[in-house]
Design an enzyme around this catalytic site. Structure first.
Site, PDB file in Angstrom:
ATOM      1  N   ASP A  17       0.865  -1.182   0.000  1.00 21.04           N
ATOM      2  CA  ASP A  17       0.000   0.000   0.000  1.00 21.04           C
ATOM      3  C   ASP A  17       0.901   1.230   0.000  1.00 21.04           C
ATOM      4  OD1 ASP A  17      -2.420   1.589   0.334  1.00 21.04           O
ATOM      5  OD2 ASP A  17      -1.789   1.891   2.399  1.00 21.04           O
ATOM      6  N   SER A  18       0.273   2.396  -0.166  1.00 24.44           N
ATOM      7  CA  SER A  18       1.026   3.648  -0.111  1.00 24.44           C
ATOM      8  C   SER A  18       1.512   3.945   1.309  1.00 24.44           C
ATOM      9  CB  SER A  18       0.132   4.783  -0.600  1.00 24.44           C
ATOM     10  OG  SER A  18      -1.070   4.806   0.154  1.00 24.44           O
ATOM     11  N   CYS A  80      -3.832  -1.157  -1.924  1.00 19.73           N
ATOM     12  CA  CYS A  80      -4.193   0.243  -2.163  1.00 19.73           C
ATOM     13  C   CYS A  80      -5.215   0.340  -3.296  1.00 19.73           C
ATOM     14  CB  CYS A  80      -2.920   0.996  -2.545  1.00 19.73           C
ATOM     15  SG  CYS A  80      -3.183   2.712  -2.930  1.00 19.73           S
ATOM     16  N   GLU A 159      -5.535   8.980   9.944  1.00 17.57           N
ATOM     17  CA  GLU A 159      -4.152   8.838  10.431  1.00 17.57           C
ATOM     18  C   GLU A 159      -3.927   9.632  11.710  1.00 17.57           C
ATOM     19  OE1 GLU A 159      -1.069   8.788   7.523  1.00 17.57           O
ATOM     20  OE2 GLU A 159      -2.274   7.563   6.155  1.00 17.57           O
ATOM     21  N   CYS A 191     -11.406   3.070  -0.281  1.00 19.66           N
ATOM     22  CA  CYS A 191     -10.076   3.566   0.071  1.00 19.66           C
ATOM     23  C   CYS A 191      -9.662   2.814   1.333  1.00 19.66           C
ATOM     24  CB  CYS A 191     -10.139   5.074   0.318  1.00 19.66           C
ATOM     25  SG  CYS A 191      -8.632   5.761   1.018  1.00 19.66           S
ATOM     26  N   HIS A 193      -8.334   3.461   4.067  1.00 17.12           N
ATOM     27  CA  HIS A 193      -8.570   4.021   5.396  1.00 17.12           C
ATOM     28  C   HIS A 193     -10.037   3.997   5.828  1.00 17.12           C
ATOM     29  CE1 HIS A 193      -4.640   5.565   4.372  1.00 17.12           C
ATOM     30  NE2 HIS A 193      -4.504   6.170   5.538  1.00 17.12           N
TER      31      HIS A 193
HETATM   32  N1  DGL Z   1      -4.113   3.750   0.121  1.00 19.09           N
HETATM   33  C1  DGL Z   1      -4.788   4.788  -0.629  1.00 19.09           C
HETATM   34  C2  DGL Z   1      -6.006   4.172  -1.331  1.00 19.09           C
HETATM   35  O1  DGL Z   1      -6.582   3.199  -0.893  1.00 19.09           O
HETATM   36  C3  DGL Z   1      -5.188   5.952   0.256  1.00 19.09           C
HETATM   37  C4  DGL Z   1      -4.022   6.783   0.739  1.00 19.09           C
HETATM   38  C5  DGL Z   1      -3.274   7.474  -0.375  1.00 19.09           C
HETATM   39  O2  DGL Z   1      -3.821   8.384  -1.015  1.00 19.09           O
HETATM   40  O3  DGL Z   1      -2.149   7.069  -0.597  1.00 19.09           O
HETATM   41  O4  DGL Z   1      -6.395   4.641  -2.343  1.00 19.09           O
END
Ligand code: DGL
Length: 277
Positions: A17-18, A80, A159, A191, A193
């Site tokens: 993931d990011s 992600c 976060e 997403c 989060h």
């Molecule tokens: N992990 C990203 C997503 O699910 C969200 C956070 C980001 O923008 O990196 O799209």
């Protein structure tokens, strides 16, 4: 079956993931596939992905997949949503191991469970702009009406740990306003989060809207895929190091603290690596 193929089932699953968000996906894999080993990479130096271009996200994802392959993973989960939207289909043909993203599992369940065919999707600007959820939902339910809404402020709020804070509730109310005026019966939390905001979203939308969690659906899909390919770890393999290993490109301590606030296990460290090398 050759020895090496038999041993493949004991190899870890690569999840990336990011940053910290994909831990919601790792958490579901831990719950649904408790014997699997996981190598998780969070790109904490280059987060967010949600506001970056397709080319950039594809380049980042390719580097990460390369890193995960050096760890001998048997399958990869793109945790992600933005990377699933932008990079997955380009990268899949480059790999000889299975790779799945989070969009398809969430979209499929939404398409199959919505009764009135009106489905909302919330996600990053990248995910919503790509229209990937709309396209995928319509491949299962051609007549579906899909309403997308980017909710970029949710990521920093989660976060910050402000999951039920009045500010978060107020922002969520504004973002969800258009859904309240439509009669969607399903909302995809598209997403990483957003599943952590489930009770806030539920409080605003009420019980008539079914909330789809792609993290949960992806773990189910992974389970099916491992079963089909005879890759399920039965726990009979040799103990080789930690069951769960975490790597990040920056801010390892912050990552570890967040992980320990949401995972069902305690992690001792997140190792810092130079992903661009
Ligand atoms: N992990 C990203 C997503 O699910 C969200 C956070 C980001 O923008 O990196 O799209």
């Amino acid at each position: 079956m050759s020895q090496s193929l038999e041993n493949r089932k004991y190899a870890p699953i690569g999840v990336f993931d990011s940053g910290v968000g994909g831990l919601t996906v790792a958490r579901e894999i831990m719950r649904q596939l408790p014997k699997e080993r996981i190598i998780y990479f969070g790109d904490t130096a280059r987060v967010p992905y949600g506001s970056k271009s397709r080319e950039t996200i594809t380049r980042y994802s390719r580097q990460i997949i390369h890193f995960l392959q050096t760890k001998g993973v048997k399958a990869i989960v793109v945790a992600c949503n933005t990377a699933s939207a932008f990079a997955l289909e380009t990268l899949r043909p480059e790999l000889s191991i299975p790779i799945i993203g989070v969009v398809e599992p969430g979209a499929r369940v939404a398409a199959r469970t919505s009764k009135n065919g009106k489905i909302g999707v919330i996600g990053t600007e990248g995910t919503i702009g790509s229209q990937i959820y709309t396209t995928t939902i319509r491949s299962y339910a051609p007549g579906a009406e899909v309403i997308g809404k980017p909710c970029p402020l949710f990521v920093p709020l989660v976060e910050e740990g402000w999951l039920k804070d009045p500010i978060t509730v107020e922002i969520a109310r504004r973002y969800l306003d258009s859904f309240l005026k439509s009669d969607i019966d399903t909302l995809i939390m598209g997403c990483t989060h957003y599943p952590l905001l489930r009770s806030t979203l539920r409080g605003i939308l009420g019980d008539r809207v079914n909330l789809v969690n792609p993290a949960y659906e992806t773990a189910r899909c992974l389970k099916e895929l491992l079963e089909e390919q005879d890759l399920v770890n039965d726990g009979a393999g040799e103990e080789t190091g930690l069951q769960y290993q975490f790597y990040v490109s920056d801010a390892a301590e912050k990552f570890k603290n967040f992980a320990n606030s949401i995972l069902p296990c305690e992690i001792e460290e997140a190792q810092l690596i130079q992903i661009e090398e």
